[in-house]
Design a protein around this motif. Sequence first.
Motif, mmCIF file in Angstrom:
data_model
loop_
_atom_site.group_PDB
_atom_site.id
_atom_site.type_symbol
_atom_site.label_atom_id
_atom_site.label_comp_id
_atom_site.label_asym_id
_atom_site.label_seq_id
_atom_site.Cartn_x
_atom_site.Cartn_y
_atom_site.Cartn_z
ATOM 1 N N GLN A 65 0.834 -1.203 0.000
ATOM 2 C CA GLN A 65 0.000 0.000 0.000
ATOM 3 C C GLN A 65 0.869 1.254 0.000
ATOM 4 N N ARG A 66 1.954 1.220 0.761
ATOM 5 C CA ARG A 66 2.892 2.352 0.751
ATOM 6 C C ARG A 66 3.562 2.478 -0.609
ATOM 7 N N LEU A 67 3.901 1.331 -1.195
ATOM 8 C CA LEU A 67 4.536 1.321 -2.511
ATOM 9 C C LEU A 67 3.638 1.983 -3.552
ATOM 10 N N ARG A 68 2.345 1.694 -3.523
ATOM 11 C CA ARG A 68 1.424 2.236 -4.519
ATOM 12 C C ARG A 68 1.414 3.760 -4.508
ATOM 13 N N ARG A 69 1.728 4.354 -3.372
ATOM 14 C CA ARG A 69 1.766 5.812 -3.284
ATOM 15 C C ARG A 69 2.946 6.385 -4.062
ATOM 16 N N ARG A 70 3.925 5.539 -4.380
ATOM 17 C CA ARG A 70 5.109 5.990 -5.109
ATOM 18 C C ARG A 70 5.015 5.685 -6.596
ATOM 19 N N ILE A 71 3.869 5.161 -7.024
ATOM 20 C CA ILE A 71 3.657 4.800 -8.420
ATOM 21 C C ILE A 71 2.560 5.685 -9.004
ATOM 22 N N GLY A 72 2.806 6.214 -10.202
ATOM 23 C CA GLY A 72 1.806 7.003 -10.910
ATOM 24 C C GLY A 72 1.264 6.206 -12.083
ATOM 25 N N PRO A 73 0.067 5.604 -11.943
ATOM 26 C CA PRO A 73 -0.485 4.806 -13.043
ATOM 27 C C PRO A 73 -1.287 5.648 -14.028
ATOM 28 N N VAL A 74 -1.176 5.297 -15.305
ATOM 29 C CA VAL A 74 -2.006 5.896 -16.352
ATOM 30 C C VAL A 74 -2.685 4.733 -17.074
ATOM 31 N N PHE A 75 -3.979 4.566 -16.841
ATOM 32 C CA PHE A 75 -4.707 3.413 -17.352
ATOM 33 C C PHE A 75 -5.273 3.693 -18.744
ATOM 34 N N GLN A 76 -5.625 2.586 -19.460
ATOM 35 C CA GLN A 76 -6.308 2.741 -20.744
ATOM 36 C C GLN A 76 -7.641 3.440 -20.555
ATOM 37 N N GLU A 77 -8.378 3.027 -19.515
ATOM 38 C CA GLU A 77 -9.595 3.750 -19.143
ATOM 39 C C GLU A 77 -9.150 4.837 -18.178
ATOM 40 N N PHE A 78 -9.438 6.067 -18.482
ATOM 41 C CA PHE A 78 -8.869 7.170 -17.719
ATOM 42 C C PHE A 78 -9.339 7.203 -16.269
ATOM 43 N N LYS A 79 -10.529 6.608 -16.006
ATOM 44 C CA LYS A 79 -11.083 6.558 -14.646
ATOM 45 C C LYS A 79 -11.278 7.965 -14.065
ATOM 46 N N LEU A 80 -11.638 8.908 -14.925
ATOM 47 C CA LEU A 80 -11.944 10.251 -14.453
ATOM 48 C C LEU A 80 -13.357 10.276 -13.875
ATOM 49 N N ILE A 81 -13.577 11.127 -12.903
ATOM 50 C CA ILE A 81 -14.873 11.205 -12.232
ATOM 51 C C ILE A 81 -15.730 12.274 -12.905
ATOM 52 N N LYS A 82 -16.809 11.834 -13.499
ATOM 53 C CA LYS A 82 -17.694 12.755 -14.206
ATOM 54 C C LYS A 82 -18.349 13.724 -13.228
ATOM 55 N N GLY A 83 -18.642 14.917 -13.751
ATOM 56 C CA GLY A 83 -19.234 15.946 -12.916
ATOM 57 C C GLY A 83 -18.220 16.730 -12.110
ATOM 58 N N ARG A 137 -2.783 13.587 -13.166
ATOM 59 C CA ARG A 137 -3.150 12.919 -11.910
ATOM 60 C C ARG A 137 -2.022 11.990 -11.449
ATOM 61 N N ALA A 138 -1.368 11.341 -12.404
ATOM 62 C CA ALA A 138 -0.269 10.440 -12.056
ATOM 63 C C ALA A 138 0.963 11.204 -11.577
ATOM 64 N N ILE A 139 1.331 12.284 -12.281
ATOM 65 C CA ILE A 139 2.583 12.967 -11.951
ATOM 66 C C ILE A 139 2.442 13.892 -10.753
ATOM 67 N N ALA A 140 1.205 14.286 -10.413
ATOM 68 C CA ALA A 140 1.018 15.144 -9.239
ATOM 69 C C ALA A 140 1.451 14.446 -7.966
ATOM 70 N N ARG A 141 1.476 13.121 -7.999
ATOM 71 C CA ARG A 141 1.888 12.333 -6.837
ATOM 72 C C ARG A 141 3.410 12.352 -6.647
ATOM 73 N N LYS A 142 4.129 12.928 -7.632
ATOM 74 C CA LYS A 142 5.591 12.923 -7.643
ATOM 75 C C LYS A 142 6.120 11.491 -7.483
ATOM 76 N N PRO A 143 5.718 10.610 -8.383
ATOM 77 C CA PRO A 143 6.057 9.192 -8.236
ATOM 78 C C PRO A 143 7.497 8.888 -8.622
ATOM 79 N N ALA A 144 7.981 7.785 -8.114
ATOM 80 C CA ALA A 144 9.287 7.274 -8.532
ATOM 81 C C ALA A 144 9.154 6.435 -9.792
ATOM 82 N N LEU A 145 7.925 5.989 -10.083
ATOM 83 C CA LEU A 145 7.681 5.125 -11.230
ATOM 84 C C LEU A 145 6.338 5.503 -11.856
ATOM 85 N N ILE A 146 6.357 5.784 -13.160
ATOM 86 C CA ILE A 146 5.135 6.046 -13.910
ATOM 87 C C ILE A 146 4.884 4.852 -14.829
ATOM 88 N N LEU A 147 3.681 4.282 -14.729
ATOM 89 C CA LEU A 147 3.304 3.127 -15.530
ATOM 90 C C LEU A 147 2.130 3.514 -16.420
#
Length: 222
Positions: free
Chosen positions: A75-93, A150-160
């Motif tokens: 769970q801590r590791l996930r905070r250091r990863i910036g994922p960019v998915f095929q489905e953007f998973k943006l919240i409408k509205g 959204r991914a890079i705002a986390r200042k990740p060590a790894l972008i996927l």
Amino acid sequence: MIEAQGVCLKYGDGTVALNDVDLQIDYGEMVYITGPSGSGKTSLLKLLMAVEYPTSGSLRVLGQCMKPNHEIDIQRLRRRIGPVFQEFKLIKGRSAMENVMLGMRFLDIHPNKIKEDAYHALVKVGLAHKLSASVENLSWGESQRVAIARAIARKPALILADEPTGNLDTDNALNILELLASLKDEQTSVVITTHATHLIDDRNLDKLIQVDGGRVCCERLG
């Protein structure tokens, strides 16, 4: 950064998605993972994101052993990863700004800093003029940029990034790949899966990894 030795992934229905994968990715590298649909690219990314765990073999990401009994550490590791998915998973509205800020809500960051970092991330991806725009009113390419912000705002060590150029025309696809390449630095690696090998710029490449039939069949240094 990422070390895989003999990694296999077998799904519950018996499908072998990855078989005996060896892989090493270092800090600050720009890496493309290519291969046809169904070759195992997305399954490999799922392992790196800890969405799935190896059935066998050894996998470490950012120094963390990827095993389900290490969930708190992962769970801590996930905070250091910036994922960019095929489905953007943006919240409408919600606006572009709100979507980026919501992606940081589980991080231990002061609310004022969250807003500041979200703003700078949107500026970096060229959306300073769309901060307040509802995501429903954005183009596909703009929505992709919000997902990247959204991914890079986390200042990740790894972008996927999983197939980040899908559904984009050539010009927009090249712009997205150039943007992702600009995000790597000495401490941040960028890993991109794509089947669009004709769009890859060798000048922005450290490694090209080809996957076929669940196996890493070729690795080329840039």
